[in-house]
Design an enzyme around this catalytic site. Structure first.
Site, PDB file in Angstrom:
ATOM      1  N   GLU A 225     -10.696 -11.201  15.004  1.00 28.66           N
ATOM      2  CA  GLU A 225     -11.454 -11.198  13.751  1.00 28.66           C
ATOM      3  C   GLU A 225     -11.580 -12.600  13.175  1.00 28.66           C
ATOM      4  OE1 GLU A 225     -10.675  -6.694  11.992  1.00 28.66           O
ATOM      5  OE2 GLU A 225      -9.324  -8.311  11.403  1.00 28.66           O
TER       6      GLU A 225
ATOM      7  N   LYS B 183      -9.641 -10.891   3.945  1.00 25.39           N
ATOM      8  CA  LYS B 183     -10.259 -11.034   5.263  1.00 25.39           C
ATOM      9  C   LYS B 183     -11.671 -10.470   5.263  1.00 25.39           C
ATOM     10  CE  LYS B 183      -9.877  -7.871   8.102  1.00 25.39           C
ATOM     11  NZ  LYS B 183      -9.283  -6.767   8.916  1.00 25.39           N
TER      12      LYS B 183
ATOM     13  N   GLU C 282     -27.948   7.830  14.362  1.00 26.67           N
ATOM     14  CA  GLU C 282     -28.499   9.066  14.936  1.00 26.67           C
ATOM     15  C   GLU C 282     -28.217   9.170  16.430  1.00 26.67           C
ATOM     16  OE1 GLU C 282     -32.823   9.445  15.272  1.00 26.67           O
ATOM     17  OE2 GLU C 282     -32.992   7.292  14.912  1.00 26.67           O
TER      18      GLU C 282
ATOM     19  N   SER D  76       0.813  -1.222   0.000  1.00 21.95           N
ATOM     20  CA  SER D  76       0.000   0.000   0.000  1.00 21.95           C
ATOM     21  C   SER D  76       0.844   1.268   0.000  1.00 21.95           C
ATOM     22  CB  SER D  76      -0.934   0.001   1.205  1.00 21.95           C
ATOM     23  OG  SER D  76      -1.799  -1.104   1.162  1.00 21.95           O
TER      24      SER D  76
ATOM     25  N   CYS E 181      -6.427  -7.157   4.574  1.00 24.71           N
ATOM     26  CA  CYS E 181      -7.719  -6.467   4.602  1.00 24.71           C
ATOM     27  C   CYS E 181      -8.747  -7.009   3.616  1.00 24.71           C
ATOM     28  CB  CYS E 181      -7.533  -4.981   4.303  1.00 24.71           C
ATOM     29  SG  CYS E 181      -6.009  -4.246   4.875  1.00 24.71           S
TER      30      CYS E 181
ATOM     31  N   TYR F 262      -6.578  -7.681  17.120  1.00 23.47           N
ATOM     32  CA  TYR F 262      -7.675  -7.654  16.158  1.00 23.47           C
ATOM     33  C   TYR F 262      -7.604  -8.802  15.162  1.00 23.47           C
ATOM     34  CZ  TYR F 262      -4.714  -5.564  12.508  1.00 23.47           C
ATOM     35  OH  TYR F 262      -3.740  -5.337  11.574  1.00 23.47           O
TER      36      TYR F 262
ATOM     37  N   HIS G  81     -33.542   9.465  11.007  1.00 29.11           N
ATOM     38  CA  HIS G  81     -34.384   8.520  11.739  1.00 29.11           C
ATOM     39  C   HIS G  81     -35.146   7.610  10.791  1.00 29.11           C
ATOM     40  CE1 HIS G  81     -36.579   7.135  15.249  1.00 29.11           C
ATOM     41  NE2 HIS G  81     -37.702   7.266  14.551  1.00 29.11           N
TER      42      HIS G  81
ATOM     43  N   CYS H 168      -2.283  -6.039   2.526  1.00 30.32           N
ATOM     44  CA  CYS H 168      -3.698  -5.677   2.488  1.00 30.32           C
ATOM     45  C   CYS H 168      -4.439  -6.401   1.376  1.00 30.32           C
ATOM     46  CB  CYS H 168      -3.845  -4.163   2.321  1.00 30.32           C
ATOM     47  SG  CYS H 168      -5.567  -3.626   2.326  1.00 30.32           S
TER      48      CYS H 168
END
Length: 459
Positions: free
Chosen positions: A180, A50, A453, A14, A47, A176, A448, A42
């Site tokens: 994950e 995965k 929100e 990257s 990334c 992570y 909404h 990645c």
């Protein structure tokens, strides 16, 4: 002195891809070397594949939830071989796409392993080339603890190429990556046991995120063994036998053992000792865990050798793909674009694609209290069942949290656990980065009915 190239980049991940294309756009003559598929961790083994596995892992829950809305869904079965093959095809398609982008940008790609001979000379599989400036962007790799039998374990590199779906997978690592993949494999139907060295997963994240995700993963059927380490691994007729030490001492047997205890910068074999590039040592705490070396750089990604630079995971700053890209582009702008600038490592948003998903930007509550004191921080927090699950019968919860400076009203951090957390926090991150106050959030009209929100209605 005349050089073959204005810039030579080692590593087409990257950061290297971003820097090389940006530098070439300013008129620099650029070459990039890569000894693997173009795209880096990645694209190839991080990334992208995965996240495709994450998507796949969510379908069983969606099939189940559909019944609450009146749908009748038949028996579902995963074709593992087709699944893995399809992901590999997509990875290779994206890798070729990046090669095409390099060609279009006028960057020459040299296939092979590169190493430094002197401050201006790089050797790529026996071929020597020279460059005015050199950028190192070789990323990192998974590491394994120094424990007997670890050769039987796989890492996040190999999990994308398993020939068969594991019936029972044991994962060590509370970060992570381990968390994950625990969620992914459980969602796909495997029995999952995750072994962690302490009480909670995701060290360094806000404690509410740690607690919510860990509880959610347990509720999804993942067995988390705390305060325990693996002492040895042995191949037995039933699979792999793990000898444990700590809070849990009963041995475990599984057919696949995934190690996700950290990653190390790829500094070996670069020839850094030939050019006087300094490295800095970091270590992962605990017995049998590795000491790592990263390339030391200043705020402009410049190493101790004036014309050599480094970006991305090899520098072990913030090891995220968008950060590597940002560092690479800042380098190119500074050295070739007439725009000398520093990439900011503050308020970098990130997501954890577990089930449930989490995302965060800015300070944790603990960090804020440490800096401003208990009276200097206000905490706003909400936890609720999303509208989607009002008909599914699921106990899924969403948690949102804002950390606010009590004196200035500035929002210091935003944290979320729940569906689409990454998508939602990406927008919130803009406000945090701009220095928005809680009053700015309050003055924003919510959409909404959405979960998002809640970030502008918390009181």
């Amino acid at each position: 002195m005349t050089y073959d190239y204005d810039l030579f980049v080692i590593g087409a991940g990257s950061g290297g891809l971003a820097a090389s294309k940006r530098a070439a756009s300013y008129g620099a003559k650029v070459a990039i070397a890569e000894n693997d598929l173009v795209g880096g961790t990645c694209v190839i083994r991080g990334c992208v594949p995965k996240k495709l596995m994450v998507y796949a892992s969510h379908f069983p829950a969606l099939f189940h939830d559909a019944a609450g809305y009146g749908w009748k869904v038949g028996e579902a079965q995963l074709d593992w071989e087709r699944f893995i093959t399809t992901i590999d095809k997509e990875v290779r398609r994206l890798s070729q796409l990046h090669i095409n982008f390099l060609d279009k940008a006028g960057v020459q790609l040299l296939q092979g392993r590169a190493s430094l001979i002197d401050p201006h000379t790089v050797e790529v599989d026996g071929r020597k080339v020279t460059a005015d400036k050199i950028l190192i962007a070789v990323g990192g790799r998974p590491i394994k603890p120094d424990v007997s039998g670890m050769e039987h374990a796989i890492t996040s590199n190999e999990i994308f190429h398993l020939k068969e779906q594991p019936k029972h997978i044991v994962i060590i690592g509370s970060g992570y990556i381990g968390s994950e993949f625990a969620s992914i494999m459980r969602g796909l139907g495997s029995q999952v046991t995750q072994i962690i060295r302490k009480d909670l997963i995701l060290r360094g994240f806000d404690q509410d995120i740690q607690l919510e995700i860990q509880e959610g993963m347990i509720n999804h059927g993942i067995k988390i063994i705390k305060n325990t380490v693996v002492k040895a691994v042995e191949q037995v007729p039933e699979g792999l036998k793990l000898t444990l030490s700590g809070e849990h001492t009963e041995p475990l047997t599984a057919d696949v053992f995934l190690v996700a205890t950290g990653r190390s910068p790829n500094v070996e074999g670069l020839g850094l000792e030939n050019v006087g590039v300094d490295i800095v040592a970091t270590s992962d705490e605990g017995p049998a865990y590795n000491t790592m070396n990263a390339i030391a750089v200043n705020e402009y990604s410049q190493t101790s050798q004036q014309n050599i630079f480094a970006v991305g995971d090899v520098t072990d700053r913030i090891n995220l793909t968008p950060v590597a890209i940002g560092e690479g582009r800042a380098f190119a702008d500074s050295e070739y674009g007439g725009n000398r600038r520093v990439f900011s490592h503050e308020d970098v948003a990130t997501a954890v694609f577990t089930t449930p998903e989490a995302a965060t930007v800015g300070m944790t509550e603990a960090d804020a209290r440490s800096k401003f004191g208990d009276d200097g921080v206000k905490i706003y927090r909400t936890r609720f069942r999303p509208l989607f699950h009002s008909l599914t019968g699921s106990s899924e919860k969403t948690m949102m949290k804002l950390i606010v400076d009590a004196n200035t009203d500035k929002v210091l951090g935003a944290h979320m656990v729940g569906e689409s957390a990454g998508e939602i926090i990406q927008g919130v991150a803009i406000a945090v980065k701009m220095g928005a106050t809680k009053k700015d959030f309050d003055a924003t009209v919510g959409i909404h009915p959405t979960s998002a929100e809640e970030f502008v209605t918390m009181r």
